[in-house]
Scaffold this motif. Structure first.
Motif, short mmCIF file in Angstrom:
data_model
loop_
_atom_site.label_atom_id
_atom_site.label_comp_id
_atom_site.label_asym_id
_atom_site.label_seq_id
_atom_site.Cartn_x
_atom_site.Cartn_y
_atom_site.Cartn_z
N TYR A 288 35.71 54.03 45.66
CA TYR A 288 36.75 53.00 45.78
C TYR A 288 37.36 52.89 47.17
O TYR A 288 36.66 52.65 48.14
CB TYR A 288 37.82 53.21 44.71
CG TYR A 288 37.22 53.36 43.33
CD1 TYR A 288 36.47 52.33 42.75
CD2 TYR A 288 37.34 54.56 42.63
CE1 TYR A 288 35.89 52.47 41.51
CE2 TYR A 288 36.75 54.71 41.38
CZ TYR A 288 36.03 53.67 40.82
OH TYR A 288 35.45 53.83 39.61
N GLU A 289 38.69 52.99 47.27
CA GLU A 289 39.37 52.76 48.55
C GLU A 289 38.95 53.76 49.63
O GLU A 289 38.86 53.40 50.80
CB GLU A 289 40.88 52.79 48.37
CG GLU A 289 41.42 51.60 47.61
CD GLU A 289 42.93 51.66 47.44
OE1 GLU A 289 43.58 52.58 47.98
OE2 GLU A 289 43.46 50.79 46.74
N ALA A 290 38.70 55.00 49.25
CA ALA A 290 38.26 55.98 50.25
C ALA A 290 36.91 55.56 50.83
O ALA A 290 36.70 55.65 52.04
CB ALA A 290 38.18 57.37 49.62
N LEU A 291 36.02 55.09 49.98
CA LEU A 291 34.72 54.60 50.45
C LEU A 291 34.91 53.39 51.37
O LEU A 291 34.25 53.28 52.41
CB LEU A 291 33.82 54.24 49.26
CG LEU A 291 32.45 53.67 49.60
CD1 LEU A 291 31.63 54.64 50.44
CD2 LEU A 291 31.71 53.29 48.32
N HIS A 292 35.80 52.51 51.00
CA HIS A 292 36.11 51.34 51.84
C HIS A 292 36.53 51.80 53.25
O HIS A 292 36.03 51.28 54.26
CB HIS A 292 37.22 50.50 51.20
CG HIS A 292 37.74 49.44 52.09
ND1 HIS A 292 37.13 48.20 52.23
CD2 HIS A 292 38.81 49.42 52.92
CE1 HIS A 292 37.81 47.47 53.10
NE2 HIS A 292 38.84 48.19 53.53
N HIS A 293 37.44 52.77 53.33
CA HIS A 293 37.92 53.25 54.63
C HIS A 293 36.80 53.93 55.42
O HIS A 293 36.72 53.79 56.64
CB HIS A 293 39.10 54.19 54.47
CG HIS A 293 40.35 53.50 54.06
ND1 HIS A 293 40.95 52.54 54.84
CD2 HIS A 293 41.12 53.60 52.95
CE1 HIS A 293 42.04 52.08 54.24
NE2 HIS A 293 42.15 52.72 53.07
N LEU A 294 35.93 54.66 54.73
CA LEU A 294 34.82 55.31 55.42
C LEU A 294 33.88 54.28 56.02
O LEU A 294 33.55 54.35 57.21
CB LEU A 294 34.05 56.21 54.43
CG LEU A 294 32.80 56.87 55.00
CD1 LEU A 294 33.16 57.91 56.06
CD2 LEU A 294 31.99 57.50 53.88
#
Length: 102
Positions: free
Chosen positions: A39-45
């Motif tokens: 989710y959002e962590a993947l987006h930031h990565l």
């Protein structure tokens, strides 16, 4: 010490910072570490924005950016090429976020 499995799903700054701090400890202690990005962590990565996640849940943590500490992007850079790091992205999260498979 056994291997660590760390699940990064939130876009909250403190959660990404803490997860990557733990990952650094494992990697530099010569242990395997499995990072699972959702989710959002993947987006930031993927969007190279690990240092600018959301502070919506805990606005008081926005002050962390003013404290002298190693930012999440640098923590990830420290370990990204180590053979002890096993990095995985959730395919369902990637599809939901319209992130290409590669």
């Amino acid at each position: 010490m056994p291997a660590a499995a760390i699940f990064l799903h939130s876009g909250a700054y403190d959660r990404i910072l803490q997860g990557l701090s733990i990952a650094n400890t494992y990697i530099f202690s010569q242990y395997d570490c499995y990072l699972f990005w959702f989710y959002e962590a993947l987006h930031h990565l993927v969007h190279d924005s690990l240092d600018s996640p959301s502070f919506e849940l805990y606005p008081i943590l926005a002050g962390m950016k003013e404290i002298d500490h190693t930012p999440p992007s640098q923590l990830f850079e420290n370990i990204r090429n180590h053979s002890n790091l096993h990095n995985y992205a959730c395919s369902a999260s990637a599809q939901l976020l319209t992130i290409p498979a590669e």
